[in-house]
Design a protein around this motif. Structure first.
Motif, PDB file in Angstrom:
ATOM      1  N   VAL A  34     -45.352   3.943 -13.181  1.00 23.80           N
ATOM      2  CA  VAL A  34     -44.879   5.285 -13.548  1.00 23.80           C
ATOM      3  C   VAL A  34     -45.141   6.255 -12.401  1.00 23.80           C
ATOM      4  CG1 VAL A  34     -45.232   7.245 -15.079  1.00 23.80           C
ATOM      5  CG2 VAL A  34     -45.109   4.956 -16.026  1.00 23.80           C
ATOM      6  N   ILE A  35     -46.372   6.240 -11.900  1.00 23.51           N
ATOM      7  CA  ILE A  35     -46.738   7.167 -10.827  1.00 23.51           C
ATOM      8  C   ILE A  35     -45.863   6.929  -9.587  1.00 23.51           C
ATOM      9  CG2 ILE A  35     -48.561   7.729  -9.167  1.00 23.51           C
ATOM     10  CD1 ILE A  35     -49.529   8.868 -11.561  1.00 23.51           C
ATOM     11  N   ALA A  36     -45.703   5.671  -9.209  1.00 23.16           N
ATOM     12  CA  ALA A  36     -44.924   5.367  -8.011  1.00 23.16           C
ATOM     13  C   ALA A  36     -43.471   5.825  -8.187  1.00 23.16           C
ATOM     14  CB  ALA A  36     -44.984   3.866  -7.711  1.00 23.16           C
ATOM     15  N   MET A  37     -42.879   5.472  -9.345  1.00 18.27           N
ATOM     16  CA  MET A  37     -41.483   5.841  -9.601  1.00 18.27           C
ATOM     17  C   MET A  37     -41.291   7.356  -9.531  1.00 18.27           C
ATOM     18  SD  MET A  37     -39.884   3.145 -10.077  1.00 18.27           S
ATOM     19  CE  MET A  37     -40.413   1.467 -10.228  1.00 18.27           C
ATOM     20  N   VAL A  38     -42.132   8.054 -10.274  1.00 20.78           N
ATOM     21  CA  VAL A  38     -41.951   9.500 -10.368  1.00 20.78           C
ATOM     22  C   VAL A  38     -42.181  10.149  -9.002  1.00 20.78           C
ATOM     23  CG1 VAL A  38     -42.836  11.598 -11.416  1.00 20.78           C
ATOM     24  CG2 VAL A  38     -42.510   9.564 -12.814  1.00 20.78           C
ATOM     25  N   THR A  39     -43.217   9.672  -8.283  1.00 21.39           N
ATOM     26  CA  THR A  39     -43.523  10.278  -6.987  1.00 21.39           C
ATOM     27  C   THR A  39     -42.393  10.017  -5.992  1.00 21.39           C
ATOM     28  OG1 THR A  39     -45.852   9.897  -7.447  1.00 21.39           O
ATOM     29  CG2 THR A  39     -45.266  10.468  -5.193  1.00 21.39           C
ATOM     30  N   VAL A  40     -41.899   8.780  -5.960  1.00 18.71           N
ATOM     31  CA  VAL A  40     -40.785   8.472  -5.049  1.00 18.71           C
ATOM     32  C   VAL A  40     -39.543   9.264  -5.460  1.00 18.71           C
ATOM     33  CG1 VAL A  40     -39.179   6.656  -4.356  1.00 18.71           C
ATOM     34  CG2 VAL A  40     -41.624   6.212  -4.361  1.00 18.71           C
ATOM     35  N   GLY A  41     -39.304   9.338  -6.774  1.00 20.79           N
ATOM     36  CA  GLY A  41     -38.157  10.103  -7.260  1.00 20.79           C
ATOM     37  C   GLY A  41     -38.218  11.557  -6.822  1.00 20.79           C
ATOM     38  N   GLN A  42     -39.395  12.139  -6.974  1.00 28.72           N
ATOM     39  CA  GLN A  42     -39.543  13.541  -6.582  1.00 28.72           C
ATOM     40  C   GLN A  42     -39.408  13.705  -5.074  1.00 28.72           C
ATOM     41  OE1 GLN A  42     -43.250  14.759  -8.333  1.00 28.72           O
ATOM     42  NE2 GLN A  42     -42.232  15.471 -10.194  1.00 28.72           N
ATOM     43  N   GLY A  43     -39.925  12.708  -4.341  1.00 31.69           N
ATOM     44  CA  GLY A  43     -39.797  12.752  -2.884  1.00 31.69           C
ATOM     45  C   GLY A  43     -38.343  12.730  -2.457  1.00 31.69           C
ATOM     46  N   SER A  44     -37.531  11.847  -3.098  1.00 32.98           N
ATOM     47  CA  SER A  44     -36.134  11.776  -2.663  1.00 32.98           C
ATOM     48  C   SER A  44     -35.370  13.020  -3.104  1.00 32.98           C
ATOM     49  CB  SER A  44     -35.469  10.485  -3.157  1.00 32.98           C
ATOM     50  OG  SER A  44     -35.662  10.320  -4.522  1.00 32.98           O
ATOM     51  N   GLN A  45     -35.769  13.607  -4.238  1.00 37.20           N
ATOM     52  CA  GLN A  45     -35.142  14.877  -4.616  1.00 37.20           C
ATOM     53  C   GLN A  45     -35.443  15.960  -3.581  1.00 37.20           C
ATOM     54  OE1 GLN A  45     -36.056  16.117  -8.559  1.00 37.20           O
ATOM     55  NE2 GLN A  45     -34.814  14.525  -9.502  1.00 37.20           N
ATOM     56  N   ALA A  46     -36.714  15.975  -3.147  1.00 38.61           N
ATOM     57  CA  ALA A  46     -37.097  16.955  -2.122  1.00 38.61           C
ATOM     58  C   ALA A  46     -36.301  16.716  -0.848  1.00 38.61           C
ATOM     59  CB  ALA A  46     -38.602  16.853  -1.846  1.00 38.61           C
ATOM     60  N   GLN A  47     -36.076  15.405  -0.550  1.00 37.09           N
ATOM     61  CA  GLN A  47     -35.328  15.056   0.647  1.00 37.09           C
ATOM     62  C   GLN A  47     -33.883  15.560   0.552  1.00 37.09           C
ATOM     63  OE1 GLN A  47     -36.429  13.610   3.350  1.00 37.09           O
ATOM     64  NE2 GLN A  47     -34.431  13.485   4.359  1.00 37.09           N
ATOM     65  N   VAL A  48     -33.268  15.341  -0.612  1.00 32.86           N
ATOM     66  CA  VAL A  48     -31.894  15.792  -0.812  1.00 32.86           C
ATOM     67  C   VAL A  48     -31.818  17.306  -0.634  1.00 32.86           C
ATOM     68  CG1 VAL A  48     -30.081  16.113  -2.529  1.00 32.86           C
ATOM     69  CG2 VAL A  48     -31.197  13.894  -2.307  1.00 32.86           C
ATOM     70  N   THR A  49     -32.745  17.989  -1.270  1.00 35.79           N
ATOM     71  CA  THR A  49     -32.765  19.443  -1.176  1.00 35.79           C
ATOM     72  C   THR A  49     -32.918  19.889   0.277  1.00 35.79           C
ATOM     73  OG1 THR A  49     -33.877  19.373  -3.288  1.00 35.79           O
ATOM     74  CG2 THR A  49     -33.778  21.508  -2.194  1.00 35.79           C
ATOM     75  N   ALA A  50     -33.806  19.193   1.001  1.00 31.44           N
ATOM     76  CA  ALA A  50     -34.042  19.552   2.394  1.00 31.44           C
ATOM     77  C   ALA A  50     -32.807  19.275   3.237  1.00 31.44           C
ATOM     78  CB  ALA A  50     -35.240  18.770   2.933  1.00 31.44           C
ATOM     79  N   ASP A  51     -32.157  18.123   2.974  1.00 35.78           N
ATOM     80  CA  ASP A  51     -30.941  17.779   3.705  1.00 35.78           C
ATOM     81  C   ASP A  51     -29.890  18.868   3.537  1.00 35.78           C
ATOM     82  OD1 ASP A  51     -31.977  15.486   4.594  1.00 35.78           O
ATOM     83  OD2 ASP A  51     -30.776  14.134   3.340  1.00 35.78           O
ATOM     84  N   VAL A  52     -29.726  19.290   2.284  1.00 35.08           N
ATOM     85  CA  VAL A  52     -28.702  20.289   1.999  1.00 35.08           C
ATOM     86  C   VAL A  52     -29.070  21.620   2.641  1.00 35.08           C
ATOM     87  CG1 VAL A  52     -27.644  21.629   0.164  1.00 35.08           C
ATOM     88  CG2 VAL A  52     -27.939  19.164  -0.091  1.00 35.08           C
ATOM     89  N   ALA A  53     -30.348  21.945   2.594  1.00 35.44           N
ATOM     90  CA  ALA A  53     -30.790  23.203   3.209  1.00 35.44           C
ATOM     91  C   ALA A  53     -30.520  23.166   4.708  1.00 35.44           C
ATOM     92  CB  ALA A  53     -32.270  23.424   2.939  1.00 35.44           C
ATOM     93  N   LYS A  54     -30.727  21.987   5.314  1.00 32.35           N
ATOM     94  CA  LYS A  54     -30.497  21.828   6.736  1.00 32.35           C
ATOM     95  C   LYS A  54     -29.011  22.025   7.042  1.00 32.35           C
ATOM     96  CE  LYS A  54     -32.874  18.213   8.133  1.00 32.35           C
ATOM     97  NZ  LYS A  54     -32.930  16.800   8.522  1.00 32.35           N
ATOM     98  N   LEU A  55     -28.198  21.442   6.184  1.00 33.75           N
ATOM     99  CA  LEU A  55     -26.760  21.528   6.364  1.00 33.75           C
ATOM    100  C   LEU A  55     -26.272  22.947   6.104  1.00 33.75           C
ATOM    101  CD1 LEU A  55     -25.020  19.128   7.084  1.00 33.75           C
ATOM    102  CD2 LEU A  55     -24.309  19.002   4.700  1.00 33.75           C
ATOM    103  N   GLY A  56     -26.972  23.645   5.307  1.00 42.44           N
ATOM    104  CA  GLY A  56     -26.576  24.996   4.948  1.00 42.44           C
ATOM    105  C   GLY A  56     -25.948  24.989   3.577  1.00 42.44           C
ATOM    106  N   THR A  57     -26.259  26.010   2.821  1.00 40.98           N
ATOM    107  CA  THR A  57     -25.702  26.084   1.474  1.00 40.98           C
ATOM    108  C   THR A  57     -24.372  26.825   1.484  1.00 40.98           C
ATOM    109  OG1 THR A  57     -27.114  27.981   1.190  1.00 40.98           O
ATOM    110  CG2 THR A  57     -27.855  25.923   0.201  1.00 40.98           C
ATOM    111  N   ASN A  58     -23.916  27.242   2.684  1.00 38.92           N
ATOM    112  CA  ASN A  58     -22.638  27.958   2.748  1.00 38.92           C
ATOM    113  C   ASN A  58     -21.547  27.076   3.317  1.00 38.92           C
ATOM    114  OD1 ASN A  58     -23.800  27.848   5.237  1.00 38.92           O
ATOM    115  ND2 ASN A  58     -23.083  29.864   5.892  1.00 38.92           N
ATOM    116  N   ILE A  59     -21.662  25.767   3.018  1.00 43.70           N
ATOM    117  CA  ILE A  59     -20.685  24.811   3.531  1.00 43.70           C
ATOM    118  C   ILE A  59     -19.797  24.316   2.396  1.00 43.70           C
ATOM    119  CG2 ILE A  59     -20.383  22.564   4.636  1.00 43.70           C
ATOM    120  CD1 ILE A  59     -21.657  24.263   6.607  1.00 43.70           C
ATOM    121  N   LEU A  60     -18.491  24.297   2.655  1.00 44.32           N
ATOM    122  CA  LEU A  60     -17.552  23.676   1.728  1.00 44.32           C
ATOM    123  C   LEU A  60     -16.902  22.505   2.440  1.00 44.32           C
ATOM    124  CD1 LEU A  60     -15.724  26.798   0.249  1.00 44.32           C
ATOM    125  CD2 LEU A  60     -17.435  25.381  -0.877  1.00 44.32           C
TER     126      LEU A  60
END
Lengths: 405, 235
Positions: A34-60
């Motif tokens: 449970v701990i591993a799954m949730v922690t990895v899941g949260q990590g990849s969510q953070a990664q996605v968020t960071a990727d998008v932030a890097k790309l910019g939220t004003n991109i279509l």
């Protein structure tokens, strides 16, 4: 008295250290997963968020396709009309909401240089792409406007391609062959690592889109348009304006559906976050089942323990223990046992998550709330699965229990 | 002493096991008084009800009917937990098989009843050490039962029974597993402790030699008291 009981429980557990460990193994594995799954899941969510932030939220992103364009049952009869560079230029100059519109086409090609041979991704674009994608160069230079316009044979390498083709050599100024064309290396991209989905973003060669169209693809198509929305304009409003203009450019009748998609990166990000969230939730649910199994393991061994220690219970009753005290003793023992399993599981799960995070190139973000929850949950498992055996112990008749062999 | 009620008074105590045709009268209308400080031995053939009598007196069991007065207080109707409290505060047990907790030191074994009395740890240890010294086991406090001889194990059990300072010591065949020499040592210890502590002892035995240590011998047959004999020796 409770502390005394916990101390006695701990002693009883340590007296049978190996068996206790095997008993809690189920809990350890359950909590760890449970701990591993949730922690990895949260990590990849953070990664996605960071990727998008890097790309910019004003991109279509603009792509051929659209709701009416799904391939019908008859096969690929309804392929959307491709974009071309004229359309991109009209779009870019026709709307104030758009700051830049960068055309991008993707393909694959075999790169050959000095006997080395490597198949990689081509990203064909123009000079504004690096800025739009927020991707710096570590050596060399970007395409010039002139090179982009004329379709010069110049290319920029990703780190993986450089390593595969040139090894330790400096690639800048070298020539390489891309399919049938010869191409000069003018720049080297900074290494980005794996994307949210695990693909290697550095396995790429950039080249001017006109060059790609003429020399590799053999057509005038543009795959995708990356649009940076002007400051102060909401991406939703820009998307509406783009849709209107695109329908006009592509002469779509009022009854017809769009034959293109406008994709908001912000929406894409929240969708990705949702997907990874659902996935890790699902995995955690599976892991929770193993916690249940672990709990049953504890109940089983506690029942065996009550039978084995019947005489001990008889002795305790004879010297004046009340049913409630015997109940507490076995309940506390089950709780201490499963808490030990929980703590071991937390340590193991965080360790696994840390290793996984490193391999998946995502941030390792342990969540104290999740750790606390896992701890509380393993205590709960002890209470639930320890209660039945403890009650069995407390209900023993002292005379019978003393006679038990 | 004559005016005091007896410490233990049983009147018409009956204990039935099973129902209908399978009904067994383990005790069948037992009347018995035991005075404070008395040493009573209960004898009888197996199945005579001597163990049941002992369990009822020791509040491990309750009579189906009849009266049980302990220090003049009716206790036949007490529930499980109330009887546990009585055992905790007024009674101590020793058994034929010693019944010590395995893999648990002598000291921890003797501490056990004191834990349930809610005594603080330091006091508990002091009391347990004192009790072990009293039975002649000073220096063996940290031995496990498996490291002690039968006679020593029974001494630990006696220390455990007496650590809580009970009024009555209930002994169920206390020398049944011991050879003659150890048996005599244990009986001598019980007699001397009884003198020091004004203890009342109720002992079940089938050995005449051991019963001879008692003030009074009660002979049971078929759940009834068949005969009583006072020993000539004065304790």
């Amino acid at each position: 008295m409770l502390w005394e009981t916990a101390r006695l429980a701990l002693r009883a557990i340590l007296r049978n250290a190996l068996r206790s460990f095997l008993t809690v193994l189920g809990i350890v594995i359950g909590v760890a997963s449970v701990i591993a799954m949730v922690t990895v899941g949260q990590g990849s969510q953070a990664q996605v968020t960071a990727d998008v932030a890097k790309l910019g939220t004003n991109i279509l992103m603009l792509r051929p396709g659209g709701r009416g364009m799904a391939p019908g049952p008859g096969g690929g009869a309804s392929v959307a009309r491709p974009f071309d560079l004229r359309m991109v230029a009209r779009l870019e100059h026709g709307l104030d909401e758009i700051e830049t519109a960068a055309p991008v086409s993707n393909g694959t090609a075999t790169v050959v240089a000095g006997g080395e041979n490597y198949r990689t991704q081509i990203t064909a674009t123009d000079a504004r792409y690096l800025e739009a994608a927020n991707w710096p160069l570590v050596a060399g230079r970007n395409f010039t406007e002139a090179e982009a316009r004329s379709g010069a044979a110049a290319c920029i390498l990703g780190e993986t391609v450089r390593r595969e083709i040139f090894g330790g050599l400096d690639p800048i100024g070298q020539s390489l062959r891309l399919e049938a064309m010869s191409c000069k290396v003018i720049g080297l991209l900074a290494a980005k690592g794996a994307s949210s989905f695990g693909s290697d973003q550095d396995d790429v060669v950039l080249m001017p889109i006109r060059t790609f169209q003429r020399r590799i693809a053999g057509n005038d198509d543009v795959g995708t348009v990356y649009i940076r929305v002007a400051d102060g304009v909401a991406t939703e409003d820009a998307a509406v304006a783009i849709t209107y203009l695109m329908r006009e450019i592509r002469r779509i009748g009022p009854e017809e559906e769009d034959d293109f998609d406008v994709i908001d990166m912000k929406q894409l990000a929240s969708m990705l976050t949702q997907i990874t969230g659902v996935l890790s939730g699902l995995l955690a649910a599976v892991a929770a089942v193993s916690l249940l199994v672990g709990g049953i393991g504890i109940m089983n061994i506690m029942l065996v323990s009550v039978t084995e220690r019947t005489r001990e219970i008889g002795i305790r009753l004879a010297v004046g223990a009340q049913a409630r005290q015997v109940l507490m003793q076995f309940l506390v023992e089950a709780i201490v046992l499963s808490l030990m399993g929980g703590v071991l599981g937390i340590v193991l799960g965080l360790g696994l998550a840390a290793v996984a995070a490193r391999f998946m190139a995502i941030p390792f973000t342990p969540d104290p709330a999740v750790v606390l929850l896992a701890f509380a949950f393993s205590a709960l498992v002890g209470v639930i699965f320890g209660f039945f055996p403890a009650r069995a112990a407390a209900r023993l008749d002292p005379i019978e229990a003393l006679r038990h062999e | 002493m004559a005016g005091d009620p007896p410490l233990i008074r049983l009147r018409g105590v009956t204990r039935l096991y099973g129902q209908g045709a399978a009904e067994v009268r383990a005790l069948d209308g037992v009347d018995l008084d035991i005075a404070r400080g008395e040493f009573v031995a209960i004898m009888g053939p197996s199945g005579s009800g001597k163990s049941t009598a002992m369990n009822v007196i020791g509040c491990l069991d309750r009579p189906t009917s009849g009266q049980y007065l302990f220090e003049g207080v009716e206790i036949a109707g007490l529930d499980r937990d109330q009887r546990a409290l009585l055992r905790r505060n007024y009674l101590g047990f020793i058994f034929q098989g010693y019944n010590l907790l395995p893999r648990t030191s002598a000291l921890d074994n003797v501490e056990l009843p004191l834990i349930y009395k809610g005594m603080p740890r330091a006091e508990r240890i002091a009391r347990a050490l004192e009790a072990l010294e009293m039975v002649g086991l000073k220096g063996r406090e940290h031995h496990d039962p498996s490291q002690l001889s039968g006679g020593q194990q029974q001494r630990v059990a006696i220390a455990r029974a007496l650590a809580g300072d009970p009024r009555v010591l209930l002994a169920d065949e206390p020398t049944g597993n011991l050879d003659t020499r150890r048996s005599v040592e244990i009986m001598d210890l019980l007699v001397s402790l009884r003198r020091q502590r004004e203890l009342t002892i109720v002992m079940v035995t089938h050995e005449d030699d051991m019963a001879a240590y008692a003030d009074r011998i009660i002979w049971m047959v078929d759940g009834r008291i068949d005969s009583e004999r006072r020993n000539g020796k004065v304790a």
